[in-house]
Design a protein around this motif. Structure first.
Motif, PDB file in Angstrom:
ATOM      1  N   TYR A  52       0.786   4.037  -2.771  1.00  0.00           N
ATOM      2  CA  TYR A  52       0.489   5.405  -2.339  1.00  0.00           C
ATOM      3  C   TYR A  52       1.514   6.371  -2.924  1.00  0.00           C
ATOM      4  CZ  TYR A  52      -0.258   9.298   0.846  1.00  0.00           C
ATOM      5  OH  TYR A  52      -0.492  10.529   1.372  1.00  0.00           O
TER       6      TYR A  52
ATOM      7  N   LEU B 126      -7.624  -2.018   5.049  1.00  0.00           N
ATOM      8  CA  LEU B 126      -6.459  -1.152   4.928  1.00  0.00           C
ATOM      9  C   LEU B 126      -6.368  -0.437   3.592  1.00  0.00           C
ATOM     10  CD1 LEU B 126      -3.554  -3.110   6.536  1.00  0.00           C
ATOM     11  CD2 LEU B 126      -4.794  -1.178   7.434  1.00  0.00           C
TER      12      LEU B 126
ATOM     13  N   VAL C 121      -8.885   2.506   3.184  1.00  0.00           N
ATOM     14  CA  VAL C 121      -8.704   3.626   4.098  1.00  0.00           C
ATOM     15  C   VAL C 121      -7.418   4.390   3.810  1.00  0.00           C
ATOM     16  CG1 VAL C 121      -7.415   2.625   6.027  1.00  0.00           C
ATOM     17  CG2 VAL C 121      -9.249   4.224   6.464  1.00  0.00           C
ATOM     18  N   LEU C 122      -6.388   3.693   3.318  1.00  0.00           N
ATOM     19  CA  LEU C 122      -5.124   4.383   3.084  1.00  0.00           C
ATOM     20  C   LEU C 122      -5.040   4.987   1.693  1.00  0.00           C
ATOM     21  CD1 LEU C 122      -2.522   2.062   4.802  1.00  0.00           C
ATOM     22  CD2 LEU C 122      -3.177   4.352   5.462  1.00  0.00           C
TER      23      LEU C 122
ATOM     24  N   ILE D 156       0.836  -1.200   0.000  1.00  0.00           N
ATOM     25  CA  ILE D 156       0.000   0.000   0.000  1.00  0.00           C
ATOM     26  C   ILE D 156       0.868   1.246   0.000  1.00  0.00           C
ATOM     27  CG2 ILE D 156      -1.709   1.305   1.273  1.00  0.00           C
ATOM     28  CD1 ILE D 156      -2.824  -1.216   2.317  1.00  0.00           C
TER      29      ILE D 156
END
Lengths: 261, 301
Positions: free
Chosen positions: B135, B237, B240-241, B131
């Motif tokens: 990101y 996860l 939300v991230l 993630i």
């Protein structure tokens, strides 16, 4: 076939991309998350070992995964063996029962754990964490050992019996050592799954004592992320890759992880 | 005869059934007390009314929590998002996974290790690592996105769609390993001679795919579809991230009820709701595919 080959390698590149990108970001000398990095420095990799919180959480994750893996292998091994050998007709039913925790979304299980643990008082405790990890790992450990037991060469045991060894001797000196590979595989895979598990630790760990993935998540979500996080992320990736290569070359990952869910 | 029995050691004199119960009971007891019982508590909590402060109440069972969820269009939107993510992730993962798995069955030893390492890494390494990487990768795009919307090239709805597709991409990244693992062992069981026979008879590659390979690997396809659907619908996860409040999904709501609002009753309802939805879709899918298989069109060659 050429088209397929190109496609597969594009997929490989995309799968490696997020991990590879954490390296240049981790080498950034300033404490911002930016790409491309301003200037290069190895200080964040050193910072990983100096960061008290990170080291504590890593140790905690490691210990928890160790306990959970050991317990789940210990508890599944006798049952897997007995079911495989003595009652092959019940195998399907038993396997369904044992793997049922994995059929439910983990977050549902975790909410259930939360409510139940609060009732019986192990909420936010190590015991609770271990139990939760255990429930989620048992299906996995059971199936891996089950696969291993079913692929044992019965003739070795038969030879031992023919040569005069009693059943207990055969079991202790022939069967158990043969099951070693499968048991080790089960242990390692369960360990990895527990170490990397976020959902359970996120909800069930005590507020000040997170595990490593939770700590990383909190720094990413709440704030306070410096390039030390990509540094440890990349380190974890390298360790994971090396571990995988060793496992694949010795035990064979697909054989053990592949059969079904 | 009796003398022979008496000379046996104790573990041979115990009848088999007792032995089985002794050996199997730890496992079964653990599963009962720490799996079934918590689920029971979960269901019970969802039927209890909410007491401010989040303490468990022993009040009369009520359906008001369920009414709150089913009556509120917000939760239907959450469900829609979750299901969309689930379906898209599953379809993409299986298509990509099938291709990669097929290639793997025909690859040489080191090539196979290389591709396996790359594709199975998300399982061996943390979810957060992947993630984080995505990101960072998506940040430039995020900046581009804002730039475009300021210039008026992108409107609101488009941004929302963009967000769901981004989530799907990352979820496929996370769950592709599972598809590949299951499909590789499934594809390895397809006998090579059937494919060669078909090719000799003049079948084109798509034809071989649809009439031989897919039917023979159907159990693997079903197993991986079911697994990936369940995993991606319940993923917390990643949403939300990566996209935060822009794409609310059920797990995010569950988390906020559990830790921020401390309303475990509603969390229980949503968790139960999620579980039933996944179970219903899974069951429907398996029923559908087994009906297709039995209709004879998919008869084994």
């Amino acid at each position: 076939m050429l088209g397929l080959r190109i496609f597969v390698y594009v997929v490989v590149a995309l799968m490696l991309a997020p991990i590879l990108i954490s390296l240049p970001v981790a080498l950034n000398s300033s404490n911002l998350i930016q790409f491309p990095p301003q200037s290069l420095s190895l200080k964040w990799f050193a910072a990983v070992f100096q960061d008290q919180q990170l080291m504590t959480t890593t140790t905690r994750s490691f210990g928890l995964a160790l306990i959970a893996a050991a317990l789940s292998v210990a508890i599944s091994m006798p049952s897997a063996f007995i079911i495989e050998r003595k009652t092959p007709s019940l195998r399907s039913l038993f396997e369904t029962i044992v793997t049922s925790p994995r059929t439910i979304p983990q977050i549902v299980l975790v909410v259930g754990f939360l409510i139940y643990f609060e009732r019986i008082g192990i909420y936010e405790s190590l015991t609770g964490l271990v139990v939760a990890h255990l429930i989620v790992s048992i299906p996995f450990a059971y199936r891996t050992i089950s696969v291993s037991v079913s692929s044992l060469d019965r003739r070795l045991e038969q030879s031992s019996a023919i040569l005069g060894a009693g059943p207990m001797t055969t079991f202790l000196r022939i069967t158990l050592p043969l099951m070693k590979t499968g048991t080790i595989a089960a242990f390692i895979f369960t360990f990895i799954l527990s170490f990397n598990n976020v959902t359970i630790a996120l909800f069930l760990a005590k507020l000040g004592e997170p595990t490593l993935p939770v700590e990383m998540f909190q720094r990413m979500y709440v704030g306070g992320m410096t390039p030390v996080i990509p540094a440890i992320a990349f380190t974890l990736a390298i360790v994971g890759a090396v571990l995988f290569i060793i496992l694949d070359r010795t035990i064979g990952v697909f054989k053990y992880l592949g059969g079904g869910k | 005869m009796n003398e022979m029995v008496e000379r046996l050691p104790w573990y041979r004199r115990v009848p088999d059934s007792v032995l089985w119960v002794l050996v199997l009971s730890p496992l079964l007891l653990v599963l009962f007390f720490f799996f079934l019982v918590p689920l029971g508590y979960l269901m019970e909590r969802s039927l209890l009314p909410y007491v401010s402060g989040g303490l468990p109440s022993s009040g009369p069972y009520t359906l008001e929590n369920y009414r709150a969820v089913f009556g509120d269009p917000w939760y239907w939107r959450l469900l829609g998002n979750s299901l969309w993510l689930g379906f898209m992730t599953t379809i993409l993962s299986i298509c990509i996974g099938y291709a990669v798995a097929f290639y793997l069955t025909r690859a040489g030893s080191w090539e196979r290790t290389l591709i396996s390492v790359a594709c199975l890494l998300p399982v061996f390494v943390n979810v957060t690592v992947g993630i984080l990487g995505w990101y960072i990768l998506l940040l430039p795009f995020g900046v581009l996105q804002q730039l475009f919307s300021e210039l008026g090239l992108m409107q609101g709805p488009l941004r929302w769609l963009r967000s769901l597709w981004t989530l799907t991409g990352v979820l496929v990244y996370e769950h592709l390993p599972f598809a590949i693992l299951i499909l590789v062992s499934s594809l390895q069981n397809v006998p090579e001679d059937k494919i060669n026979a078909a090719r000799l008879l003049g079948a084109s590659a798509p034809r071989i795919l649809t009439s031989i390979m897919i039917p023979l690997t159907m159990p693997g396809i079903v197993a991986s579809a079911v697994l990936i659907f369940s995993l991606s619908v319940s993923s917390y996860l990643v949403p939300v991230l990566i996209s935060g409040p822009r794409t609310p999904v059920i797990p995010i709501s569950i988390f906020s009820f559990m830790s921020e609002l401390v309303n475990w009753n509603m969390a229980g309802v949503l968790a139960f709701f999620l579980m039933l939805t996944v179970a219903a879709i899974t069951y429907g899918f398996i029923a559908l595919t087994s009906r297709l298989t039995r209709r004879g069109q998919w008869s084994v060659v």
